[in-house]
Design an enzyme around this catalytic site. Structure first.
Site, PDB file in Angstrom:
ATOM      1  N   THR A   1      -0.852   1.369  10.541  1.00  0.00           N
ATOM      2  CA  THR A   1      -0.251   1.059   9.274  1.00  0.00           C
ATOM      3  C   THR A   1      -0.169   2.410   8.372  1.00  0.00           C
ATOM      4  O   THR A   1       0.460   2.456   7.193  1.00  0.00           O
ATOM      5  CB  THR A   1      -1.863   0.261   8.496  1.00  0.00           C
TER       6      THR A   1
ATOM      7  N   THR B   1      -9.427   5.764  15.636  1.00  0.00           N
ATOM      8  CA  THR B   1      -8.195   6.168  15.766  1.00  0.00           C
ATOM      9  C   THR B   1      -7.644   7.583  14.562  1.00  0.00           C
ATOM     10  O   THR B   1      -8.894   6.950  12.736  1.00  0.00           O
ATOM     11  CB  THR B   1      -8.116   5.278  14.617  1.00  0.00           C
TER      12      THR B   1
ATOM     13  N   ASN C   1     -13.675   6.011  12.112  1.00  0.00           N
ATOM     14  CA  ASN C   1     -15.071   5.177  13.168  1.00  0.00           C
ATOM     15  C   ASN C   1     -15.262   5.181  14.073  1.00  0.00           C
ATOM     16  O   ASN C   1     -13.983   5.749  15.243  1.00  0.00           O
ATOM     17  CB  ASN C   1     -15.482   4.434  12.409  1.00  0.00           C
TER      18      ASN C   1
ATOM     19  N   ASP D   1     -19.161   2.918  10.666  1.00  0.00           N
ATOM     20  CA  ASP D   1     -18.049   2.576   9.954  1.00  0.00           C
ATOM     21  C   ASP D   1     -17.718   3.681   9.018  1.00  0.00           C
ATOM     22  O   ASP D   1     -17.017   3.493   8.427  1.00  0.00           O
ATOM     23  CB  ASP D   1     -17.263   1.199   9.589  1.00  0.00           C
TER      24      ASP D   1
ATOM     25  N   MET E   1       0.248 -17.496  10.774  1.00  0.00           N
ATOM     26  CA  MET E   1      -1.263 -18.620  11.406  1.00  0.00           C
ATOM     27  C   MET E   1      -0.765 -18.008  12.589  1.00  0.00           C
ATOM     28  O   MET E   1      -0.322 -18.850  13.064  1.00  0.00           O
ATOM     29  CB  MET E   1      -1.132 -19.442  11.133  1.00  0.00           C
TER      30      MET E   1
ATOM     31  N   GLU F   1     -12.109  -1.425  15.273  1.00  0.00           N
ATOM     32  CA  GLU F   1     -12.531  -2.045  15.236  1.00  0.00           C
ATOM     33  C   GLU F   1     -12.648  -3.359  16.851  1.00  0.00           C
ATOM     34  O   GLU F   1     -13.099  -4.371  16.878  1.00  0.00           O
ATOM     35  CB  GLU F   1     -12.324  -3.022  14.038  1.00  0.00           C
TER      36      GLU F   1
ATOM     37  N   LYS G   1     -15.411   7.615   3.413  1.00  0.00           N
ATOM     38  CA  LYS G   1     -16.336   6.293   3.424  1.00  0.00           C
ATOM     39  C   LYS G   1     -17.807   6.342   2.979  1.00  0.00           C
ATOM     40  O   LYS G   1     -18.023   5.966   2.348  1.00  0.00           O
ATOM     41  CB  LYS G   1     -15.818   5.431   4.079  1.00  0.00           C
TER      42      LYS G   1
ATOM     43  N   GLU H   1       0.633  -1.316  -0.030  1.00  0.00           N
ATOM     44  CA  GLU H   1      -0.217   0.009  -0.241  1.00  0.00           C
ATOM     45  C   GLU H   1       0.921   1.429  -0.261  1.00  0.00           C
ATOM     46  O   GLU H   1       0.415   2.113  -0.157  1.00  0.00           O
ATOM     47  CB  GLU H   1      -0.770  -0.169   1.229  1.00  0.00           C
TER      48      GLU H   1
ATOM     49  N   TRP I   1      -8.761   3.792   1.702  1.00  0.00           N
ATOM     50  CA  TRP I   1      -7.962   5.183   1.832  1.00  0.00           C
ATOM     51  C   TRP I   1      -6.533   5.043   0.497  1.00  0.00           C
ATOM     52  O   TRP I   1      -5.730   5.935   0.754  1.00  0.00           O
ATOM     53  CB  TRP I   1      -6.430   3.671   2.523  1.00  0.00           C
TER      54      TRP I   1
HETATM   55 CA    CA Z   1     -12.588   0.732  10.483  1.00  0.00          CA
END
Ligand code: CA
Length: 707
Positions: free
Chosen positions: A189, A264, A284, A329, A676, A207, A356, A92, A421
């Protein structure tokens, strides 16, 4: 700088001075790499050959004045070099290019410094993020790139560290932990921004139940300069500032601070040096469920807001809330652009955002007052309009209020947003904003009970959605989930042109003075359009979907255009059945082009559609159904809801006989270092077998579909 160079030059008999000046004048690798400062960043247009911060300029227009590659010459654009990241996960990052060196990142916050002319690796820094960590954050172990300043490279690490590296060697100079509460799931991120010698960074984790904030650190030492909380915390601990006391009045009950509240600042920031305002985009609410979070009352500041701060102190100046009392959200963390637009015939400095929620906002950059807001995609049902007098949305309660009646509602856009984003861009030449827009929807199904926050558990107050498993329903979903490159006129608030895509989650955009817009697509195409008309002028294919934004720069006067491929992120993870239709592979690489570039493009690879034979389906329906529920709650957020997973994380319908044999051990943690996470503490062996029974059934379903 001048004094120091002069002093050294005296020793080196003037030779060093001339080398340095030559290096800086020609844009080749300077003796001191990444020597970026506020003066250079503020005057970024004077050196258009460099891309010195994530949005290129402080106003983050992602517009390049370079025009060697233009609508007449773009047909001659060929591959100059490529660089495989060596880890095929989501890319990204927007690369930074300074004086002939490119600094970019791959998944797990790994930093790569490349020769921008050849793609040769100069150094690589791996902060050694625990590879099982994505269970503790949403949306993949992504990173959106670095910042550079005064000889150092800065990276926000997925586990919450902010680190400064020596730009010459990649050696770590300092590292700070930005996380205020280790019992909560904070991640990073976003790309750091650097203003007036301070590195500013926010976090992700909305979340999972966290309290949002941004923190500024001294770029030289890593010492904390200030911290700005976006939502109020535990009232028993007192309000940190008058601003927190002010915003607390917009919240109700006590669940919000117990759960963290959300808010955030996981991506967008921009700065205006003239007004000396730092703009941050706030996320959100946590929970999403407005009834559970705040008893369905109050605006819940600063959720879903653009907030303007003083960069020296972190002091609040103004805010504009795009979605008061956010319940869907609807983050306002999407890309923020500062520009001067003709408003009512007068030039006016504005802040633009396409969050969004589906409305495009033009705000006064000095005051935050709403200038205009209109829907930029057709399918928006949560609000009818934005009232120009009050600046508030006219919410359609019948369509979108799920919390009062406690019933599921189909809301447009969905939580993936009308724009996520992926950065947009603004061309002062055409006056248009180029938005990676999309059509999405969610069924918001409120939980009747309140879950206590638990580390590592997705917790929004909503039932985890049941993504359909049958082909007909998936086709219906696919008809809604489409994308487009949207050229938006921000003054008239209407579409100038658009180019459709069959799928959502296409790449960020780059606009140039050569009348071009560059964008990569979900289905692995690298594209150039005419910025004024939308005519497609150039196209190349790669193996993987492209979500990162392209950049352009020069070395020795030659213009380069860089795309980064690397599929992943929240979309394929959450809505796998749609995303897998492109059959791309995650292949993560940098592709850099120039006029007359003659390197060979790699052969396009696609996912095989011949999965191995699954074991016989012997389990009864009750076992399969129990497995489906367990899968949804424990596995689906990474391996794909509804099964399945979309080219990023292994598609469990395609497990080999060996994987079936090792299944219990893998779930218990045998592949923790491969990404994992261990679930031994959460799932009993009998439950793991139920999940496997469900996967075997889904593997048989898939074979039927493919026949
Ligand atoms: Ca979110």
């Amino acid at each position: 700088m001048k004094t120091r160079v002069g002093g050294m030059a005296a020793i080196a008999g003037g030779l060093l001075l001339s080398t340095l000046s030559l290096a800086q004048a020609t844009g080749t690798a300077a003796a001191r790499p990444a020597a970026v400062d506020g003066a250079r960043l503020t005057a970024a247009d004077r050196e258009p050959g460099n891309w010195m911060s994530t949005g290129r300029t402080y106003g983050e227009q992602r517009y390049s004045p370079l025009e060697q590659v233009n609508d007449k010459t773009v047909g001659k654009l060929g591959l100059a070099w490529r660089y495989p990241f060596g880890l095929d996960r989501v890319i990204e990052a927007t690369p930074i290019v300074v004086d002939g060196v490119m600094y970019t990142t791959s998944a797990y916050s790994i930093v790569h410094a490349l020769d921008a002319r050849t793609g040769k690796l100069l150094w690589k820094y791996d902060p050694e993020v625990y590879r099982g960590i994505q269970a503790s954050g949403c949306c993949d172990a992504a990173n959106r790139g670095v910042a550079v300043w005064n000889g150092k490279v800065y990276v926000g690490v997925y586990d919450g560290r902010l680190e400064a590296l020596d730009a010459r060697t990649g050696k770590r100079v300092w590292s700070v932990n930005t996380v205020i509460d280790a019992d909560r799931n904070y991640t990073i991120t976003g790309a750091p921004r650097i203003v007036k010698g301070k590195v500013v960074i926010g976090n992700g984790g909305g979340e999972y139940g966290v309290r949002g904030y941004v923190t500024a650190y001294d770029a030289d030492t890593g010492a904390q300069a200030w911290r700005f909380f976006t939502v109020p915390g535990d009232p028993a601990k007192g309000d940190e500032s008058d601003t927190i006391a002010m915003i607390r009045k917009t919240w109700a009950g006590d669940q919000y601070w117990k759960q963290g509240g959300g808010g955030t600042v996981w991506d967008a920031m921009a700065y205006d040096p003239e007004l000396d305002l730092l703009y941050i985009g706030v996320g959100n609410g946590s929970y999403w469920h407005y009834g559970q979070r705040s008893e369905g009352k109050g605006d819940n500041l600063f959720l879903s807001s653009v907030v303007a701060l003083r960069p020296d102190t972190g002091r609040y100046v103004w805010h504009y809330q795009t979605t008061p009392g956010d319940a869907w959200d609807f983050t306002a963390t999407q890309h923020i652009i500062v520009a001067t637009l003709p408003i009512d015939g007068q030039p006016r400095k504005v802040v633009m955002q396409a969050p969004k929620n589906g409305f495009f906002y033009v705000l006064d950059a000095a005051t935050g007052r709403l200038i205009s807001a209109e829907k930029f995609v057709p399918m928006v049902n949560w609000a009818k309009s934005v009232d120009p007098a009050t600046g508030r949305p006219v919410i359609d309660a019948e369509a979108a209020d799920y919390w009062t009646e406690g019933k599921p509602k189909l809301v447009f856009p969905g939580s993936l947003g009308a724009h996520n984003w992926q950065p947009m861009s603004f061309s002062p030449k055409t006056g248009l904003v180029y938005i990676p827009a999309q059509s999405t929807a969610d069924i918001h199904h409120p939980k009747s009970r309140i879950d206590a926050p638990r580390k590592g558990v997705w917790s929004t107050g909503m039932e985890i959605p049941s993504v359909p498993e049958d082909k007909k329903s998936i086709d219906e979903f696919a008809a809604i989930y489409t994308g487009k490159l949207l050229a938006w006129d921000p003054v008239r608030q209407k579409e100038a042109w658009s180019a459709p895509y069959a799928q959502i989650a296409n790449g960020g955009t780059l606009a140039t003075a050569g009348n071009l817009v560059f964008q990569g697509s979900h289905d692995g195409r690298l594209l150039a359009y005419a910025a004024d008309s939308g005519k497609l002028l150039w196209e190349r294919r790669v193996s993987s979907g492209v979500v990162a934004a392209p950049v352009t720069y020069t070395v020795d006067g030659e213009q380069y255009v860089t795309f980064s491929s690397g599929w992943g992120g929240s979309y394929p993870i959450a809505v796998g059945p749609l995303s897998e239709r492109t059959r791309g592979v995650p292949d993560a690489q940098v592709f850099t082009f120039k006029l007359g570039g003659s390197a060979a493009m790699p052969k396009v690879r696609q996912r095989a559609l011949v999965p191995p034979d699954p074991p016989p389906a012997t389990a009864d329906a009750a076992t399969v159904n129990a497995g489906r529920e367990l899968y949804r709650n424990h596995c689906g957020m990474c391996h794909g809801l509804g099964a399945f997973s979309a080219n990023v994380i292994p598609d469990l319908r395609e497990m080999s006989p060996q994987t079936h044999e090792d299944f219990q051990a893998i779930v218990a943690g045998a592949r923790a270092m491969k990404g994992m996470p261990p679930f031994g503490a959460q799932l009993k062996p009998a439950e793991v077998e139920q999940i496997r029974a469900y996967l075997i059934q889904r593997a048989h379903d898939r074979r039927t579909e493919l026949r």
